[in-house]
Scaffold this motif. Structure first.
Motif, PDB file in Angstrom:
ATOM      1  N   VAL A 169      10.245   2.525  -0.330  1.00 12.65           N
ATOM      2  CA  VAL A 169       9.037   2.208  -1.102  1.00 12.65           C
ATOM      3  C   VAL A 169       8.051   3.114  -1.378  1.00 12.65           C
ATOM      4  O   VAL A 169       7.456   3.502  -0.259  1.00 12.65           O
ATOM      5  N   ILE A 170       7.533   3.249  -2.509  1.00 14.79           N
ATOM      6  CA  ILE A 170       6.084   3.739  -2.765  1.00 14.79           C
ATOM      7  C   ILE A 170       5.448   2.811  -3.477  1.00 14.79           C
ATOM      8  O   ILE A 170       5.722   2.226  -4.349  1.00 14.79           O
ATOM      9  N   THR A 171       4.088   2.941  -2.691  1.00 14.12           N
ATOM     10  CA  THR A 171       3.099   1.861  -3.309  1.00 14.12           C
ATOM     11  C   THR A 171       1.695   2.588  -3.187  1.00 14.12           C
ATOM     12  O   THR A 171       1.630   3.842  -3.309  1.00 14.12           O
ATOM     13  N   ALA A 182      -6.432  -2.589  -2.795  1.00 15.08           N
ATOM     14  CA  ALA A 182      -6.789  -3.880  -2.253  1.00 15.08           C
ATOM     15  C   ALA A 182      -6.107  -4.093  -0.750  1.00 15.08           C
ATOM     16  O   ALA A 182      -6.252  -3.397   0.110  1.00 15.08           O
ATOM     17  N   SER A 183      -5.038  -5.029  -0.850  1.00 12.71           N
ATOM     18  CA  SER A 183      -4.514  -5.382   0.531  1.00 12.71           C
ATOM     19  C   SER A 183      -3.288  -4.769   1.033  1.00 12.71           C
ATOM     20  O   SER A 183      -2.799  -4.612   1.924  1.00 12.71           O
ATOM     21  N   LEU A 184      -2.791  -3.710   0.066  1.00 11.49           N
ATOM     22  CA  LEU A 184      -1.434  -3.141   0.200  1.00 11.49           C
ATOM     23  C   LEU A 184      -1.178  -2.400   1.588  1.00 11.49           C
ATOM     24  O   LEU A 184      -0.270  -2.633   2.066  1.00 11.49           O
ATOM     25  N   TYR A 185      -2.246  -1.521   1.804  1.00  8.41           N
ATOM     26  CA  TYR A 185      -1.988  -0.713   2.991  1.00  8.41           C
ATOM     27  C   TYR A 185      -2.185  -1.655   4.161  1.00  8.41           C
ATOM     28  O   TYR A 185      -1.363  -1.434   5.133  1.00  8.41           O
ATOM     29  N   GLU A 186      -2.929  -2.708   4.182  1.00  9.67           N
ATOM     30  CA  GLU A 186      -2.888  -3.463   5.163  1.00  9.67           C
ATOM     31  C   GLU A 186      -1.738  -4.325   5.570  1.00  9.67           C
ATOM     32  O   GLU A 186      -1.182  -4.465   6.717  1.00  9.67           O
ATOM     33  N   THR A 187      -1.265  -4.926   4.430  1.00  6.04           N
ATOM     34  CA  THR A 187      -0.002  -5.934   4.612  1.00  6.04           C
ATOM     35  C   THR A 187       1.367  -5.288   4.750  1.00  6.04           C
ATOM     36  O   THR A 187       2.222  -5.619   5.374  1.00  6.04           O
ATOM     37  N   THR A 188       1.320  -3.885   4.465  1.00  6.49           N
ATOM     38  CA  THR A 188       2.653  -3.002   4.690  1.00  6.49           C
ATOM     39  C   THR A 188       2.492  -2.126   5.868  1.00  6.49           C
ATOM     40  O   THR A 188       3.359  -1.472   6.419  1.00  6.49           O
ATOM     41  N   LYS A 189       1.313  -2.417   6.549  1.00  7.70           N
ATOM     42  CA  LYS A 189       1.107  -1.907   7.983  1.00  7.70           C
ATOM     43  C   LYS A 189       1.138  -0.363   8.042  1.00  7.70           C
ATOM     44  O   LYS A 189       1.445   0.187   8.920  1.00  7.70           O
ATOM     45  N   GLY A 190       0.927   0.062   6.919  1.00  3.47           N
ATOM     46  CA  GLY A 190       0.875   1.618   6.942  1.00  3.47           C
ATOM     47  C   GLY A 190       2.266   2.411   7.001  1.00  3.47           C
ATOM     48  O   GLY A 190       2.504   3.501   7.331  1.00  3.47           O
ATOM     49  N   LEU A 191       3.285   1.591   6.800  1.00  3.74           N
ATOM     50  CA  LEU A 191       4.822   2.124   7.203  1.00  3.74           C
ATOM     51  C   LEU A 191       5.450   2.719   5.971  1.00  3.74           C
ATOM     52  O   LEU A 191       6.470   3.324   6.085  1.00  3.74           O
ATOM     53  N   LEU A 192       4.789   2.530   4.881  1.00  4.89           N
ATOM     54  CA  LEU A 192       5.723   3.158   3.651  1.00  4.89           C
ATOM     55  C   LEU A 192       5.143   4.214   3.100  1.00  4.89           C
ATOM     56  O   LEU A 192       4.498   5.159   3.774  1.00  4.89           O
ATOM     57  N   ASN A 193       5.586   4.696   1.918  1.00  2.85           N
ATOM     58  CA  ASN A 193       5.017   5.776   1.087  1.00  2.85           C
ATOM     59  C   ASN A 193       3.786   5.412   0.285  1.00  2.85           C
ATOM     60  O   ASN A 193       3.974   4.512  -0.639  1.00  2.85           O
ATOM     61  N   TYR A 194       2.787   6.163   0.198  1.00  4.63           N
ATOM     62  CA  TYR A 194       1.726   5.703  -0.415  1.00  4.63           C
ATOM     63  C   TYR A 194       1.119   6.866  -1.327  1.00  4.63           C
ATOM     64  O   TYR A 194       1.241   8.058  -1.029  1.00  4.63           O
ATOM     65  N   CYS A 195       0.591   6.422  -2.584  1.00 11.34           N
ATOM     66  CA  CYS A 195      -0.017   7.239  -3.697  1.00 11.34           C
ATOM     67  C   CYS A 195      -1.777   7.279  -3.030  1.00 11.34           C
ATOM     68  O   CYS A 195      -2.193   6.145  -3.195  1.00 11.34           O
ATOM     69  N   ASP A 196      -2.377   8.335  -2.952  1.00 17.15           N
ATOM     70  CA  ASP A 196      -3.766   8.342  -2.531  1.00 17.15           C
ATOM     71  C   ASP A 196      -4.534   7.931  -3.741  1.00 17.15           C
ATOM     72  O   ASP A 196      -5.262   6.989  -3.775  1.00 17.15           O
TER      73      ASP A 196
END
Length: 365
Positions: free
Chosen positions: A289-291, A295-309
Motif C-alpha cells: 500500500v502507498i498512501t 488526516a488520520s492515515l499515518y495514525e491508523t495505519t501505524k506508520g507501517l505502510l509506504n507514504y508520500c510526504d
C-alpha cells in the motif's frame, strides 16, 4: 433491587446501503455484539437495508425506520417521535444523529470525521455547521474513530469537554483464508471518486509512468460529477482510456478481497480520512500500500505502510510506485503488517469496548 440490563437501540435509521463505510462500521459492531453474546440490542434500520439487517441479525429485534429521503425537518420530527416510542434505555447513533435532536432518550454518538468543512457544496457546509454543534451538545457521550477526529472536534468545537469524547477505533472484520492469489499487473484504487480523495494526483502519477511500465490502473467506485468533469477528461486527454478501468458495479466482499490480494499495490492518495478503511483492509489482505500522512492515515495505519510526504506531488507518487514495482515487499513483511493491523482492529474486541463505554455509569432501575 438489582439494575435491569440496559436496552441499547443501535440506530441505522438513515443508512441507504450496507456497502457504505458508515454501514460497515455499524455491521462490524453488531457482528461483534453477536460474537460476544451481548443481549438487549435492538436495531432501527432504514427501509433500504431493513430486510438484510433483519436476516443477518435474526437474534436481535429489528425495527423499520420511518426515514424518507427528502425534507430534513420532517425526518427530524418523524425519527425522533419514532425513537421516543421505542422501549429502549439508550440510543447508539452510529452516524451523527442530526435527525435525533428531538429524541428524549440518552444518545451516544459516533463522529467519523468533520469532512463537511471540505464539502464543495456551500449549502451542505452551512447546514452541517449549524446542526453538528447541537448534535454534539445533545450527546451523552461521543465516540471518535481516531485521535485525529477527537482533536478535530476539540479544534472546531472547544466547548465540548474533552472528557465527553472517547477514542475507539474502527474495527475490521475480514474473512481471511490461506488461499494465495497470484499478483496481477494492475494498481488498485478503491473508494469514493471525490476531490478529497485526491485521485487526480494518482492519475497524474500514472501518466508519468505509463511509458516505463505496462501496468494498468483499476478504480473501484461510483461515477460522480468530479469523475465526469475532471478525472475522466484527464484520462481522455492523456490517452489513458486503454490503461485505466473504472468499475462502478457493486462488488461482494469476497470478490473485493480477491482483488485486494491480487493487485500489485493499492494506492490511496486521500487527504481527508477519519480512519481510512481501504488502506487498512488492503494491507491486512497482504497488498502493498502507498498512501499519505494526511488526516488520520499515518495514525491508523501505524506508520507501517509506504507514504508520500507531499500528497499533491505526482512525481513523488510516481517514483514511489516505480520503486515498489521494482522492489516489492517480502511475504514476511506483508505478513507482519497484516498481523499488526488485524490485531489492532479486531472487531470482537472493539465491539466489547464500545458496549462497555456505552453502558458505563448508566443505570436503569
Amino acid at each position: 433491587m438489582a439494575n435491569k440490563p440496559l436496552k441499547i437501540l443501535v440506530d441505522l435509521s438513515t443508512n441507504n446501503s450496507i456497502y457504505s463505510g458508515v454501514s460497515r462500521y455499524a455491521l462490524n459492531i453488531l457482528h461483534g455484539f453477536v460474537e460476544n453474546k451481548i443481549d438487549n440490542i435492538l436495531i432501527l434500520a432504514s427501509p433500504q437495508i431493513y430486510d438484510y439487517i433483519r436476516n443477518e441479525f435474526a437474534g436481535y429485534e429489528c425495527i423499520k425506520s420511518k426515514y424518507k429521503n427528502g425534507n430534513i425537518l420532517s425526518n427530524l420530527f418523524r425519527l425522533s417521535h419514532q425513537i421516543n416510542k421505542i422501549d429502549c434505555d439508550i440510543v447508539f447513533a452510529t452516524v451523527p444523529g442530526k435527525f435525533l435532536l428531538g429524541c428524549r432518550k440518552p444518545i451516544v454518538q459516533t463522529i467519523h470525521d468533520l469532512q463537511y468543512f471540505l464539502s464543495p457544496s456551500l449549502s451542505t457546509r452551512l447546514l452541517m455547521k449549524c446542526l453538528i454543534p447541537f448534535v454534539l451538545l445533545r450527546s451523552l457521550k461521543i465516540i471518535a474513530i481516531s485521535n485525529f477526529v477527537k482533536q478535530d472536534i476539540r479544534k472546531h468545537y472547544p466547548f465540548i469537554p474533552n472528557s465527553k469524547i472517547q477514542v475507539i477505533y474502527n474495527s475490521v472484520n475480514l474473512t481471511i483464508n490461506n488461499q494465495s492469489h497470484e499478483k496481477q499487473n494492475f494498481i488498485l484504487y478503491v473508494g469514493r471518486l471525490e476531490k478529497t480523495k485526491n485521485i487526480i494526483t494518482l492519475l497524474r502519477a500514472f501518466n508519468l509512468i505509463k511509458d516505463s511500465t505496462p501496468i494498468k490502473l483499476k478504480l473501484i467506485g461510483k461515477a460522480t460529477k468530479y469523475w465526469d468533469n475532471e478525472l475522466y477528461p484527464f484520462i481522455v486527454e492523456n490517452n489513458l482510456t486503454s490503461r485505466v478501468k473504472l468499475i462502478t458495479e457493486s462488488i461482494s466482499d469476497a470478490d473485493l478481497y480477491k482483488i485486494y490480494s491480487s493487485c500489485k499495490m493499492l494506492v490511496h492518495p486521500s487527504i481527508a480520512e477519519g480512519f481510512g478503511y481501504t488502506p487498512v483492509e488492503a494491507a491486512i489482505l497482504h497488498a502493498p500500500v502507498i498512501t499519505t500522512k494526511e488526516a488520520s492515515l499515518y495514525e491508523t495505519t501505524k506508520g507501517l505502510l509506504n507514504y508520500c510526504d507531499n500528497p499533491y506531488d505526482a512525481q513523488e507518487l510516481a517514483n514511489r510506485i516505480i520503486s515498489l514495482l521494482q522492489n516489492p515487499p517480502t511475504n514476511e513483511s506483508l505478513n507482519h503488517i497484516s498481523s499488526e493491523l488485524s490485531t489492532s482492529y479486531n472487531y470482537k474486541e472493539l465491539a466489547k469496548s464500545i458496549h462497555k463505554y456505552i453502558t458505563h455509569n448508566i443505570h436503569v432501575s
